[in-house]
Design a protein around this motif. Structure first.
Motif, PDB file in Angstrom:
ATOM      1  N   THR A 118       0.735  -1.252   0.101  1.00 33.62           N
ATOM      2  CA  THR A 118       0.101   0.036  -0.003  1.00 33.62           C
ATOM      3  C   THR A 118       0.929   1.220  -0.043  1.00 33.62           C
ATOM      4  OG1 THR A 118      -1.709  -1.284   1.039  1.00 33.62           O
ATOM      5  CG2 THR A 118      -1.823   1.357   1.208  1.00 33.62           C
ATOM      6  N   LEU A 119       0.419   2.531  -0.827  1.00 35.93           N
ATOM      7  CA  LEU A 119       1.369   3.361  -0.938  1.00 35.93           C
ATOM      8  C   LEU A 119       0.624   4.570  -0.564  1.00 35.93           C
ATOM      9  CD1 LEU A 119       2.195   1.372  -3.340  1.00 35.93           C
ATOM     10  CD2 LEU A 119       2.767   3.471  -4.299  1.00 35.93           C
ATOM     11  N   PHE A 120       1.274   5.259   0.291  1.00 38.13           N
ATOM     12  CA  PHE A 120       0.727   6.357   1.102  1.00 38.13           C
ATOM     13  C   PHE A 120       1.310   7.815   0.709  1.00 38.13           C
ATOM     14  CE2 PHE A 120       0.682   2.684   3.478  1.00 38.13           C
ATOM     15  CZ  PHE A 120      -0.841   2.916   4.251  1.00 38.13           C
ATOM     16  N   GLN A 121       0.506   9.011   1.107  1.00 39.22           N
ATOM     17  CA  GLN A 121       0.904  10.534   0.862  1.00 39.22           C
ATOM     18  C   GLN A 121       0.491  10.815   2.219  1.00 39.22           C
ATOM     19  OE1 GLN A 121      -1.123  13.260  -1.550  1.00 39.22           O
ATOM     20  NE2 GLN A 121       0.816  13.565  -2.665  1.00 39.22           N
ATOM     21  N   LYS A 122       1.490  11.902   2.878  1.00 42.30           N
ATOM     22  CA  LYS A 122       1.206  12.282   3.963  1.00 42.30           C
ATOM     23  C   LYS A 122       0.069  13.563   3.701  1.00 42.30           C
ATOM     24  CE  LYS A 122       3.642  14.252   7.982  1.00 42.30           C
ATOM     25  NZ  LYS A 122       4.971  14.994   8.748  1.00 42.30           N
ATOM     26  N   ALA A 123      -0.696  13.641   4.634  1.00 37.60           N
ATOM     27  CA  ALA A 123      -1.752  14.869   4.578  1.00 37.60           C
ATOM     28  C   ALA A 123      -0.975  16.178   4.474  1.00 37.60           C
ATOM     29  CB  ALA A 123      -2.499  14.590   5.829  1.00 37.60           C
ATOM     30  N   ILE A 132       6.251   4.466   1.190  1.00 35.99           N
ATOM     31  CA  ILE A 132       5.926   3.193   1.080  1.00 35.99           C
ATOM     32  C   ILE A 132       6.592   2.449   2.495  1.00 35.99           C
ATOM     33  CG2 ILE A 132       5.868   0.863   0.134  1.00 35.99           C
ATOM     34  CD1 ILE A 132       6.422   2.511  -2.636  1.00 35.99           C
ATOM     35  N   PRO A 133       6.045   2.528   3.577  1.00 30.56           N
ATOM     36  CA  PRO A 133       6.853   1.776   4.628  1.00 30.56           C
ATOM     37  C   PRO A 133       6.668   0.437   4.625  1.00 30.56           C
ATOM     38  CG  PRO A 133       4.622   2.851   5.568  1.00 30.56           C
ATOM     39  CD  PRO A 133       4.735   3.174   4.032  1.00 30.56           C
ATOM     40  N   PHE A 134       7.379  -0.407   4.875  1.00 29.12           N
ATOM     41  CA  PHE A 134       7.398  -1.905   4.543  1.00 29.12           C
ATOM     42  C   PHE A 134       8.386  -2.681   5.661  1.00 29.12           C
ATOM     43  CE2 PHE A 134      10.787  -0.877   1.918  1.00 29.12           C
ATOM     44  CZ  PHE A 134      11.964  -2.272   2.211  1.00 29.12           C
ATOM     45  N   THR A 135       7.942  -3.999   5.893  1.00 27.33           N
ATOM     46  CA  THR A 135       8.746  -4.747   6.500  1.00 27.33           C
ATOM     47  C   THR A 135       9.138  -6.119   5.572  1.00 27.33           C
ATOM     48  OG1 THR A 135       7.011  -6.100   7.443  1.00 27.33           O
ATOM     49  CG2 THR A 135       7.960  -4.279   8.698  1.00 27.33           C
ATOM     50  N   ASP A 136      10.444  -6.780   5.809  1.00 25.36           N
ATOM     51  CA  ASP A 136      10.374  -7.956   5.168  1.00 25.36           C
ATOM     52  C   ASP A 136      11.044  -9.020   5.921  1.00 25.36           C
ATOM     53  OD1 ASP A 136      13.319  -7.986   4.222  1.00 25.36           O
ATOM     54  OD2 ASP A 136      12.679  -5.979   4.147  1.00 25.36           O
ATOM     55  N   TYR A 149      11.654   2.218   4.735  1.00 21.25           N
ATOM     56  CA  TYR A 149      10.831   3.003   3.761  1.00 21.25           C
ATOM     57  C   TYR A 149      11.406   2.921   2.308  1.00 21.25           C
ATOM     58  CZ  TYR A 149       9.531   4.880   8.317  1.00 21.25           C
ATOM     59  OH  TYR A 149       9.138   5.355   9.505  1.00 21.25           O
ATOM     60  N   LEU A 150      10.314   3.102   1.427  1.00 22.64           N
ATOM     61  CA  LEU A 150      10.914   3.460  -0.005  1.00 22.64           C
ATOM     62  C   LEU A 150       9.750   4.334  -0.339  1.00 22.64           C
ATOM     63  CD1 LEU A 150      12.556   1.632  -1.981  1.00 22.64           C
ATOM     64  CD2 LEU A 150      10.537   0.607  -2.460  1.00 22.64           C
ATOM     65  N   ASP A 151      10.618   5.291  -1.467  1.00 21.73           N
ATOM     66  CA  ASP A 151       9.791   6.265  -2.005  1.00 21.73           C
ATOM     67  C   ASP A 151       9.711   6.195  -3.574  1.00 21.73           C
ATOM     68  OD1 ASP A 151       9.550   7.878   0.295  1.00 21.73           O
ATOM     69  OD2 ASP A 151      11.857   8.522  -0.143  1.00 21.73           O
ATOM     70  N   MET A 181       5.006   3.851  11.454  1.00 25.22           N
ATOM     71  CA  MET A 181       5.148   2.230  11.515  1.00 25.22           C
ATOM     72  C   MET A 181       4.525   1.718  10.144  1.00 25.22           C
ATOM     73  SD  MET A 181       4.539   2.107  15.518  1.00 25.22           S
ATOM     74  CE  MET A 181       4.641   0.363  15.523  1.00 25.22           C
ATOM     75  N   PRO A 182       5.314   0.643   9.766  1.00 25.49           N
ATOM     76  CA  PRO A 182       4.687  -0.043   8.545  1.00 25.49           C
ATOM     77  C   PRO A 182       3.351  -0.891   8.894  1.00 25.49           C
ATOM     78  CG  PRO A 182       7.012  -0.331   8.703  1.00 25.49           C
ATOM     79  CD  PRO A 182       6.660   0.246   9.737  1.00 25.49           C
ATOM     80  N   PRO A 183       2.432  -0.641   8.138  1.00 25.49           N
ATOM     81  CA  PRO A 183       1.186  -1.294   8.410  1.00 25.49           C
ATOM     82  C   PRO A 183       1.332  -2.876   8.176  1.00 25.49           C
ATOM     83  CG  PRO A 183       1.033  -0.049   6.357  1.00 25.49           C
ATOM     84  CD  PRO A 183       2.346   0.363   6.801  1.00 25.49           C
TER      85      PRO A 183
END
Length: 201
Positions: A118-123, A132-136, A149-151, A181-183
């Motif tokens: 899921t990709l986000f944009q700060k309000a 793109i906050p993520f874990t692996d 994080y990734l942009d 925090m990554p969702p």
């Protein structure tokens, strides 16, 4: 006729040679660009005014730890835009929340499986760059335990996810920072051995 066949064979070999050469130099140029990007980031971390590091660490800082650039982790993903009318509350490492809009989903293939982020944009942001906050499966072992994080910027129905530029949140270097925090939906069930590794103090 025999000579004509030789001419065709030589032509084919030349074309193949040019394609191989072009592929090699494209990869080499890409690697150099990634290394330059990292070099500039290391310079930022040494800066008195721009570094997230506390002074005690900044003075002895040399460079961040990275995986070697790997073109396999520059991934062209399918992008599905989403225009959320209301922002979602993104949990922060400090226990607070900040508003972010969901802007889309990126789906890609890796190790024979389909993965979605899921990709986000700060309000309040007007940038085309999405967050793109993520874990692996490297988190807590080779990379920062709280995720990375990734942009990326969408281009129509595609978006390039360049995990070679995956980076740690500032709270990985300084707990005074509040970091998203990554969702749960961005917890990848695969290893991404690319980008920034865990910070060694």
């Amino acid at each position: 006729m025999k000579g004509f066949k030789y001419i065709i064979l030589i032509g084919v070999l030349l074309i193949v040679g040019y394609l191989v050469k072009d592929l090699f130099f494209n990869d080499e140029s890409y690697n150099q660009a990634v290394l330059k990007f990292r070099e500039n980031k290391d310079l930022t971390f040494r800066s008195v005014t721009r570094s997230p590091l506390p002074d005690s660490l900044r003075r002895s800082f040399n460079k961040l730890n990275y995986y070697a650039p790997a073109r396999d982790f520059e991934i062209a993903a399918d992008f599905t835009p989403i225009e959320s009318k209301e922002p979602t509350a993104m949990p922060m490492t400090t226990g607070t929340q900040e508003p972010y809009f969901v802007k889309g989903k990126a789906s890609f293939e890796l190790e024979g499986q389909t993965h979605t982020l899921t990709l986000f944009q700060k309000a309040g942001s007007t940038s085309d760059t999405l967050f793109i906050p993520f874990t692996d499966q490297t988190n807590g072992f080779e990379t920062y335990g709280g995720g990375r994080y990734l942009d990326a910027i969408p281009n129509g129905q595609t978006i390039v996810l360049d995990f070679n530029k995956a980076y740690n949140p500032f709270c990985a270097y300084n707990p005074q920072f509040a970091c998203p925090m990554p969702p749960a939906e961005n917890r990848l069930k695969v290893k991404i051995p690319a980008g920034e590794q865990a910070f060694a103090k």
